[in-house]
Design a protein around this motif. Structure first.
Motif, mmCIF file in Angstrom:
data_model
loop_
_atom_site.group_PDB
_atom_site.id
_atom_site.type_symbol
_atom_site.label_atom_id
_atom_site.label_comp_id
_atom_site.label_asym_id
_atom_site.label_seq_id
_atom_site.Cartn_x
_atom_site.Cartn_y
_atom_site.Cartn_z
ATOM 1 N N ASN A 92 -10.236 0.332 -4.637
ATOM 2 C CA ASN A 92 -10.460 1.767 -4.756
ATOM 3 C C ASN A 92 -9.708 2.557 -3.701
ATOM 4 O O ASN A 92 -9.310 3.708 -3.926
ATOM 5 C CB ASN A 92 -11.955 2.078 -4.651
ATOM 6 N N ALA A 93 -9.500 1.958 -2.540
ATOM 7 C CA ALA A 93 -8.804 2.645 -1.468
ATOM 8 C C ALA A 93 -7.290 2.481 -1.566
ATOM 9 O O ALA A 93 -6.536 3.394 -1.220
ATOM 10 C CB ALA A 93 -9.294 2.130 -0.115
ATOM 11 N N MET A 94 -6.850 1.323 -2.045
ATOM 12 C CA MET A 94 -5.417 1.035 -2.036
ATOM 13 C C MET A 94 -4.695 1.535 -3.272
ATOM 14 O O MET A 94 -3.551 2.014 -3.184
ATOM 15 C CB MET A 94 -5.183 -0.474 -1.887
ATOM 16 N N ILE A 95 -5.315 1.413 -4.451
ATOM 17 C CA ILE A 95 -4.641 1.753 -5.702
ATOM 18 C C ILE A 95 -5.007 3.183 -6.103
ATOM 19 O O ILE A 95 -6.178 3.468 -6.388
ATOM 20 C CB ILE A 95 -5.021 0.781 -6.833
ATOM 21 N N PRO A 96 -4.041 4.097 -6.140
ATOM 22 C CA PRO A 96 -4.344 5.474 -6.551
ATOM 23 C C PRO A 96 -4.859 5.510 -7.992
ATOM 24 O O PRO A 96 -4.490 4.683 -8.830
ATOM 25 C CB PRO A 96 -2.984 6.185 -6.428
ATOM 26 N N THR A 97 -5.669 6.500 -8.271
ATOM 27 C CA THR A 97 -6.213 6.665 -9.619
ATOM 28 C C THR A 97 -5.081 6.836 -10.635
ATOM 29 O O THR A 97 -4.161 7.644 -10.439
ATOM 30 C CB THR A 97 -7.130 7.899 -9.671
ATOM 31 N N GLY A 98 -5.141 6.058 -11.684
ATOM 32 C CA GLY A 98 -4.153 6.177 -12.748
ATOM 33 C C GLY A 98 -2.865 5.420 -12.500
ATOM 34 O O GLY A 98 -1.943 5.475 -13.323
ATOM 35 N N VAL A 99 -2.765 4.703 -11.378
ATOM 36 C CA VAL A 99 -1.593 3.872 -11.088
ATOM 37 C C VAL A 99 -1.958 2.412 -11.364
ATOM 38 O O VAL A 99 -3.072 1.980 -11.066
ATOM 39 C CB VAL A 99 -1.132 4.043 -9.620
ATOM 40 N N TYR A 100 -1.026 1.681 -11.909
ATOM 41 C CA TYR A 100 -1.305 0.310 -12.336
ATOM 42 C C TYR A 100 -0.545 -0.689 -11.462
ATOM 43 O O TYR A 100 0.639 -0.503 -11.152
ATOM 44 C CB TYR A 100 -0.912 0.128 -13.802
ATOM 45 N N LEU A 101 -1.225 -1.749 -11.079
ATOM 46 C CA LEU A 101 -0.641 -2.787 -10.234
ATOM 47 C C LEU A 101 -0.556 -4.096 -11.017
ATOM 48 O O LEU A 101 -1.543 -4.540 -11.611
ATOM 49 C CB LEU A 101 -1.494 -2.999 -8.982
ATOM 50 N N THR A 102 0.626 -4.667 -11.037
ATOM 51 C CA THR A 102 0.816 -5.951 -11.709
ATOM 52 C C THR A 102 1.683 -6.844 -10.824
ATOM 53 O O THR A 102 2.036 -6.470 -9.700
ATOM 54 C CB THR A 102 1.473 -5.759 -13.098
ATOM 55 N N LEU A 108 -2.681 -10.357 1.738
ATOM 56 C CA LEU A 108 -3.212 -9.133 2.315
ATOM 57 C C LEU A 108 -4.380 -9.456 3.244
ATOM 58 O O LEU A 108 -5.232 -10.289 2.915
ATOM 59 C CB LEU A 108 -3.705 -8.199 1.218
ATOM 60 N N ASP A 109 -4.424 -8.788 4.398
ATOM 61 C CA ASP A 109 -5.552 -8.999 5.308
ATOM 62 C C ASP A 109 -6.835 -8.459 4.685
ATOM 63 O O ASP A 109 -7.898 -9.066 4.794
ATOM 64 C CB ASP A 109 -5.289 -8.297 6.648
ATOM 65 N N GLU A 110 -6.718 -7.331 4.048
ATOM 66 C CA GLU A 110 -7.857 -6.731 3.353
ATOM 67 C C GLU A 110 -7.365 -6.132 2.045
ATOM 68 O O GLU A 110 -6.231 -5.657 1.963
ATOM 69 C CB GLU A 110 -8.509 -5.618 4.192
ATOM 70 N N PHE A 111 -8.214 -6.143 1.031
ATOM 71 C CA PHE A 111 -7.837 -5.509 -0.222
ATOM 72 C C PHE A 111 -9.059 -4.823 -0.807
ATOM 73 O O PHE A 111 -9.991 -5.467 -1.295
ATOM 74 C CB PHE A 111 -7.295 -6.546 -1.217
ATOM 75 N N THR A 112 -9.049 -3.506 -0.684
ATOM 76 C CA THR A 112 -10.101 -2.683 -1.279
ATOM 77 C C THR A 112 -9.454 -1.885 -2.391
ATOM 78 O O THR A 112 -8.768 -0.879 -2.137
ATOM 79 C CB THR A 112 -10.723 -1.727 -0.243
ATOM 80 N N ALA A 130 0.836 -1.209 0.000
ATOM 81 C CA ALA A 130 0.000 0.000 0.000
ATOM 82 C C ALA A 130 0.867 1.254 0.000
ATOM 83 O O ALA A 130 0.560 2.241 -0.689
ATOM 84 C CB ALA A 130 -0.930 -0.009 1.213
ATOM 85 N N ASP A 131 1.954 1.235 0.752
ATOM 86 C CA ASP A 131 2.867 2.376 0.818
ATOM 87 C C ASP A 131 3.565 2.576 -0.522
ATOM 88 O O ASP A 131 3.740 3.719 -0.977
ATOM 89 C CB ASP A 131 3.885 2.137 1.923
ATOM 90 N N SER A 132 3.956 1.476 -1.168
ATOM 91 C CA SER A 132 4.641 1.579 -2.466
ATOM 92 C C SER A 132 3.733 2.133 -3.546
ATOM 93 O O SER A 132 4.177 2.865 -4.441
ATOM 94 C CB SER A 132 5.167 0.198 -2.885
ATOM 95 N N LEU A 133 2.447 1.820 -3.488
ATOM 96 C CA LEU A 133 1.512 2.322 -4.491
ATOM 97 C C LEU A 133 1.406 3.851 -4.433
ATOM 98 O O LEU A 133 1.163 4.506 -5.451
ATOM 99 C CB LEU A 133 0.127 1.693 -4.283
ATOM 100 N N LYS A 134 1.626 4.427 -3.274
ATOM 101 C CA LYS A 134 1.548 5.895 -3.115
ATOM 102 C C LYS A 134 2.723 6.618 -3.771
ATOM 103 O O LYS A 134 2.680 7.831 -3.947
ATOM 104 C CB LYS A 134 1.512 6.252 -1.628
#
Length: 357
Positions: A288-298, A282-286, A258-262
């Protein structure tokens, strides 16, 4: 007279069977099982669960390759398996998810005997016995000829480490020259390899470490800058790099994701490819809350197919001539307990390799 005849008959019979037994011994070759040294785990535990034993040399079937192992790298995946965290693994088991050596036998004719080869993954050390031994048998489809004229210490260090670093950077992150890259977990062997590869390809690299004493090590391995990681680095990273990073390689895992996504810029990509933090889920994965808009997670997961794509010979030559500076620490097979102890404590600060004479 009758008694003499019976004695002679009995003597003749004994002589006949003695000669027959001797003839059998002379004409029937003795079958002996050839043995090898192997490190065996009989059940989950600490480094002391690794036991050096004599085991029969495995016999390859058609479609399999018998490799005489000259060197193999140590990986945290093997530590987790030893601890009992790898699902589907049964014990006893010979660990080891990678190996380099020479072809000892190839019943299907896929490779000539004596060819230098490397292999990774495909179930090694988990579904079937792996490389912590003088010989290992693997499917031919996961064996790759290596042509670089480098020592076994270097070649043994590269297959899994470099296929992970190279695959994460150039397959998942699609890294390009001129971009900025943050390597989270930079003092891991994959982290140092990734920094070296990225810098060689014209990328500005920033690596993280929890330990201030490792700053110079990371700078020497390829990082342009180092951030000290106390669990959260987003604020400090944004102060020093206000625009964020084009790409982020997350090797610590879900504990810092979560910190790295920021830290990624708009349009940036974060790739999770490690579990140095020791947590899988992950204990929880939301989203919309974790991934900033326009950032991509792979993500990137090691595989045989990705290994076959990795330019291993080219990388080996770059390490050998010092262009890529990868610290390597070597051990003997009978030092495997000490090596795993160093891996448990994260004290090696290098890629650990076991050399088999």
């Amino acid at each position: 007279m009758l008694r003499r005849i019976l004695v002679c008959t009995a003597f003749s019979a004994c002589l006949y069977f003695l000669l027959l037994y001797k003839s059998t011994l002379l004409h029937t070759p003795l079958v002996t099982t050839k043995m090898m040294r192997a490190v065996v785990v009989h059940g989950p535990g600490g480094p002391d669960a690794l036991v050096l034993e004599q085991r029969p040399i495995p016999v390859p079937q058609s479609g399999q390759i018998l490799i005489r192992v000259h060197a193999f790298g140590l990986n945290r995946a093997e530590m987790f398996t030893r601890q009992g965290h790898s699902p589907g693994v049964t014990f006893p088991r010979i660990l080891g998810i990678e190996a380099t050596g020479v072809v000892a036998a190839a019943p299907g004719g896929e490779f000539p005997e004596g060819a230098a080869v490397a292999t990774v993954m495909g179930g090694m050390g988990r579904l079937f016995d792996g490389s912590y031994a003088e010989y290992t048998v693997v499917p031919a489809a996961q064996v790759k000829v290596v042509n670089a004229s480098v020592g076994w210490e270097i070649m043994g260090a590269l297959p899994e480490m470099m296929q992970t670093a190279w695959g994460a950077l150039f397959i998942s992150l699609q890294l390009k020259a001129g971009e900025t890259l943050l390597v989270r977990g930079g003092s891991s062997s994959v982290g140092m390899a990734a920094a070296a590869l990225a810098r060689h390809h014209g990328v500005h690299v920033v690596s993280t470490t929890r330990n201030e004493s490792r700053r110079e090590l990371l700078l020497a391995s390829g990082a342009h800058d180092v951030l000290i990681d106390a669990g959260s680095i987003a604020d400090e990273a944004r102060k020093r790099y206000p625009d964020g990073f084009d790409k982020v390689l997350e090797l610590v895992g879900v504990t810092t994701l979560a910190d790295s996504l920021k830290i990624a810029k708009r349009g940036g990509v974060v790739c999770t490819a490690g579990i140095v933090g020791g947590k899988w889920v992950l204990d929880e994965f939301t989203p919309n809350a974790m991934i900033p808009t326009g950032v991509y997670l792979t993500t990137y997961s090691s595989s045989v197919a990705a290994f076959m794509e990795t330019p291993l010979d080219e990388i080996a030559r770059l390490v050998d001539n010092g262009t890529l500076r990868i610290p390597i620490k070597s051990y003997r097979l009978d030092q495997i307990v000490a090596a795993h102890g160093a891996m448990d404590e994260s004290t090696a600060c290098a890629k650990m390799v076991v050399l088999i004479e």
